[in-house]
Enzyme design. Structure first.
Site, PDB file in Angstrom:
ATOM      1  N   ASP A  92       0.850  -1.193   0.000  1.00  0.00           N
ATOM      2  CA  ASP A  92       0.000   0.000   0.000  1.00  0.00           C
ATOM      3  C   ASP A  92       0.886   1.244   0.000  1.00  0.00           C
ATOM      4  OD1 ASP A  92       0.962   0.291   2.614  1.00  0.00           O
ATOM      5  OD2 ASP A  92      -0.906  -0.372   3.544  1.00  0.00           O
ATOM      6  N   ALA A  93       0.293   2.401   0.155  1.00  0.00           N
ATOM      7  CA  ALA A  93       1.045   3.661   0.107  1.00  0.00           C
ATOM      8  C   ALA A  93       2.094   3.765   1.214  1.00  0.00           C
ATOM      9  CB  ALA A  93       0.083   4.842   0.193  1.00  0.00           C
TER      10      ALA A  93
END
Length: 174
Positions: free
Chosen positions: A41-42
């Site tokens: 994810d980010a």
């Protein structure tokens, strides 16, 4: 482009499908995976759906190494009717985060055999520490959607990898 068969692929990449281990904990399948940027994810943490994909790969390669790969089931060459294993139930526990470039191990063990189903315990480990666990029940279904009893060959292959839990009728017969 020509397609290689499994034996040719195994000659070139012997560990591509992982391997089956027999040890003091029983027989199980082990598949190494690396966490890539696309899996995160980010924040650089492995995205929850990545674990599901890795476990799917583990189940698929476990079947392949047991001699009953998904392609043969789907095209009908493994039985009299085209079929596939489909996920019926999956219970997941996310225990610890994994990060980009971690090398993980997906372990797959047979927990229980039913008439048309197999329940598997899958654990994803990072340096031997569990980071994810799933109990997955898959059911063998015909392309029409009806459940099919596990064949003697499939049951025998899975029974050889059973952890000693409940087995359905005919387990271990060849």
């Amino acid at each position: 482009m020509s397609q290689t068969n499994d034996s040719q692929t195994n000659d070139i990449w012997p560990d591509l499908a992982g391997h089956i281990i027999d040890d003091e904990t029983g027989r199980h399948h082990v598949l190494p995976v690396r966490v890539y940027f696309e899996d995160t994810d980010a924040g650089g943490i492995a995205y929850h759906a990545s674990y599901i994909r890795w476990c799917e790969r583990g189940r698929t390669d476990f079947l392949r190494l047991l001699g009953t790969d998904s392609r043969r089931l789907i095209d009908g060459s493994a039985s009299t009717e085209p079929a596939a294993f489909v996920v019926r139930r999956m219970n997941c526990d996310f225990l610890r985060p994994s990060r980009m470039d971690d090398i993980l191990t997906v372990e797959t063990r047979v927990k229980e055999l039913g008439g048309a189903s197999v329940t598997l315990l899958q654990t994803v480990l990072n340096n031997g520490r569990p980071v994810f666990e799933a109990v997955v029940t898959v059911v063998l279904v015909a392309v029409s959607g009806k459940p099919l009893r596990l064949s003697t060959a499939i049951r025998g292959a899975f029974a050889g990898a059973d952890t000693g839990h409940v087995l359905g009728p005919g387990a271990g017969k060849t």
